[in-house]
Design a protein around this motif. Structure first.
Motif, mmCIF file in Angstrom:
data_model
loop_
_atom_site.group_PDB
_atom_site.id
_atom_site.type_symbol
_atom_site.label_atom_id
_atom_site.label_comp_id
_atom_site.label_asym_id
_atom_site.label_seq_id
_atom_site.Cartn_x
_atom_site.Cartn_y
_atom_site.Cartn_z
ATOM 1 N N ALA A 13 0.823 -1.201 0.000
ATOM 2 C CA ALA A 13 0.000 0.000 0.000
ATOM 3 C C ALA A 13 0.861 1.256 0.000
ATOM 4 N N LEU A 14 0.446 2.247 -0.753
ATOM 5 C CA LEU A 14 1.217 3.481 -0.891
ATOM 6 C C LEU A 14 1.412 4.216 0.437
ATOM 7 N N PRO A 15 0.390 4.368 1.294
ATOM 8 C CA PRO A 15 0.627 5.056 2.575
ATOM 9 C C PRO A 15 1.687 4.373 3.443
ATOM 10 N N ALA A 16 1.652 3.036 3.489
ATOM 11 C CA ALA A 16 2.652 2.315 4.280
ATOM 12 C C ALA A 16 4.038 2.490 3.677
ATOM 13 N N LEU A 17 4.129 2.503 2.362
ATOM 14 C CA LEU A 17 5.412 2.698 1.697
ATOM 15 C C LEU A 17 5.965 4.092 1.969
ATOM 16 N N ALA A 18 5.100 5.097 1.949
ATOM 17 C CA ALA A 18 5.541 6.471 2.216
ATOM 18 C C ALA A 18 6.085 6.595 3.634
ATOM 19 N N ALA A 19 5.405 5.955 4.583
ATOM 20 C CA ALA A 19 5.876 5.998 5.970
ATOM 21 C C ALA A 19 7.207 5.272 6.102
ATOM 22 N N TRP A 20 7.345 4.145 5.427
ATOM 23 C CA TRP A 20 8.597 3.384 5.469
ATOM 24 C C TRP A 20 9.740 4.173 4.836
ATOM 25 N N SER A 21 9.447 4.864 3.762
ATOM 26 C CA SER A 21 10.472 5.687 3.099
ATOM 27 C C SER A 21 11.002 6.754 4.045
ATOM 28 N N ARG A 22 10.109 7.402 4.772
ATOM 29 C CA ARG A 22 10.539 8.432 5.720
ATOM 30 C C ARG A 22 11.417 7.830 6.815
ATOM 31 N N GLU A 23 11.031 6.642 7.296
ATOM 32 C CA GLU A 23 11.791 6.004 8.365
ATOM 33 C C GLU A 23 13.181 5.575 7.878
ATOM 34 N N LEU A 24 13.251 5.014 6.664
ATOM 35 C CA LEU A 24 14.533 4.601 6.101
ATOM 36 C C LEU A 24 15.443 5.804 5.856
ATOM 37 N N THR A 25 14.863 6.879 5.364
ATOM 38 C CA THR A 25 15.654 8.085 5.112
ATOM 39 C C THR A 25 16.249 8.625 6.393
ATOM 40 N N GLN A 26 15.444 8.642 7.451
ATOM 41 C CA GLN A 26 15.934 9.109 8.735
ATOM 42 C C GLN A 26 17.051 8.211 9.255
ATOM 43 N N LEU A 27 16.862 6.915 9.130
ATOM 44 C CA LEU A 27 17.862 5.977 9.613
ATOM 45 C C LEU A 27 19.158 6.076 8.814
ATOM 46 N N SER A 28 19.052 6.302 7.506
ATOM 47 C CA SER A 28 20.248 6.377 6.670
ATOM 48 C C SER A 28 21.135 7.561 7.032
ATOM 49 N N ARG A 29 20.566 8.557 7.681
ATOM 50 C CA ARG A 29 21.362 9.708 8.119
ATOM 51 C C ARG A 29 22.207 9.388 9.344
ATOM 52 N N HIS A 30 21.951 8.237 9.943
ATOM 53 C CA HIS A 30 22.676 7.856 11.155
ATOM 54 C C HIS A 30 23.319 6.485 10.992
ATOM 55 N N ASP A 31 23.759 6.153 9.754
ATOM 56 C CA ASP A 31 24.307 4.820 9.542
ATOM 57 C C ASP A 31 25.674 4.637 10.193
ATOM 58 N N GLU A 32 26.264 5.730 10.725
ATOM 59 C CA GLU A 32 27.521 5.616 11.458
ATOM 60 C C GLU A 32 27.299 5.321 12.939
ATOM 61 N N HIS A 33 26.041 5.338 13.370
ATOM 62 C CA HIS A 33 25.723 5.004 14.760
ATOM 63 C C HIS A 33 26.144 3.550 15.045
ATOM 64 N N PRO A 34 26.638 3.246 16.236
ATOM 65 C CA PRO A 34 27.072 1.873 16.541
ATOM 66 C C PRO A 34 25.894 0.926 16.744
ATOM 67 N N TRP A 35 25.146 0.672 15.670
ATOM 68 C CA TRP A 35 24.002 -0.217 15.750
ATOM 69 C C TRP A 35 24.455 -1.657 16.000
#
Length: 340
Positions: free
Chosen positions: A284-306
């Motif tokens: 579904a498009l709404p779920a994909l849009a929400a996931w895109s926002r979450e992935l984008t936010q996470l990608s900004r912190h890929d240097e975090h010691p996950w």
């Protein structure tokens, strides 16, 4: 005609040799060959071949051989530690083997390079300083370079590379002449990949957004056309083993590409990175849009010691939950705590 290591760079290389600018800002999409172009231009500028109509770099003179062995005394490369091994340069002396390689060019390295530009020529042709990428200089390092960019020593050429000039300080941009490196045509990129024995190169070229060096990098990481095409269905099934060994930046980039294509298809468009037949319908498009926002936010912190394995499992579970009939991920909404 001057021969570049990547055939689509022939034209820009000849243009750069005609410009004779003391400071050149080389820019273009990632994966098109900024470093390769900068190094080949340095070879041409330092080439000692003589005679009317001679091609530079000739590949035969002493200077060309010194460049090929990374031993030319009038060439200097500023490169982050994290890029030295991938580009075939040995680690610098003094770095601890267990220390994480830096992604930055330190101000001490810039100052040492500036001092080097004022030393006498060793072979009497020119001095070339290549900075790749220039965005690896933080503000203090970049400011230290300004005077040299504006008033370099005689016979000194400075070459800076970047994927986006706007990420550099305006004072850096204003002191350089620009040279854009375009993406190769699809035909040229496919021919180049085929010459390197990459099977089904069209699939990997699409996966790389049309960037041939990035497609080659995918192949070198063990990601072939079949595994790329199978990935959406494996993620839909919650198969974390499909990406278990992937570095976090690669995983996040791939999930963003998948999300982009699924959104495009859901909106009636065509995918860009994955074959259309490889994309399971029904997200579904709404779920994909929400996931895109979450992935984008996470990608900004890929240097975090996950905790990388746990994070990968959570991301795969989120992907599986996008399709009807799939249970929501137990880890959804807890991404910021997984690595702590």
């Amino acid at each position: 005609m001057v021969s570049a290591p990547l055939p689509w760079l022939n034209g820009p290389l000849q243009q750069a040799l005609r410009q004779r600018s003391h400071a050149l800002l080389i820019h273009g999409p990632a994966g098109v060959g900024q470093y390769e172009f900068g190094f080949e231009l340095a070879r041409a500028l330092l080439c000692e071949a003589t005679g009317e109509g001679v091609q530079r770099p000739c590949g035969r003179c002493t200077a060309c051989h010194l460049m090929d062995t990374h031993g030319h005394p009038d060439f200097r490369l500023l490169l982050p530690e994290a890029l030295r091994e991938p580009l075939g340069w040995p680690d610098e002396e003094g770095r601890k083997k267990d220390a994480k390689p830096s992604k930055w060019i330190r101000i001490e390295e810039v100052r040492q390079a500036i001092d080097w530009t004022h030393q006498s020529l060793s072979r009497g042709v020119a001095k070339v300083l290549l900075i790749h990428p220039a965005t690896a200089m933080q503000e203090a390092s970049a400011n230290a370079l300004l005077k040299t960019l504006e008033e370099p020593a005689p016979q000194v050429r400075l070459l800076l590379t970047t994927t986006d000039p706007e990420l550099l300080l305006p004072t850096i941009r204003s002191r350089c002449q620009r040279l854009a490196l375009p993406l190769p045509t699809r035909e040229a990129a496919l021919a180049w990949l085929q010459e390197r024995g990459i099977a089904q190169p069209a699939v990997l070229l699409d996966a790389a957004g049309g960037r041939p060096l990035e497609a080659q990098a995918l192949a070198s990481e063990g990601i072939d056309a079949d595994s790329w095409s199978a990935l959406p269905q494996r993620l839909r099934q919650g198969d974390a083993g499909a990406v278990a060994q992937w570095p976090l930046p690669r995983l996040l980039e791939t999930l963003l590409k998948l999300c982009h294509d699924l959104m495009a298809v859901a909106a009636g468009g065509a995918p860009r990175y994955f074959p259309a037949e490889a994309l399971p319908p029904g997200a579904a498009l709404p779920a994909l849009a929400a996931w895109s926002r979450e992935l984008t936010q996470l990608s900004r912190h890929d240097e975090h010691p996950w905790n990388a394995p746990l994070l990968a499992e959570s991301l795969v579970a989120q992907a599986a939950a996008l399709w009807p009939g799939k249970p929501a991920s137990a880890g959804r909404g807890r991404l910021t705590t997984l690595g702590r």
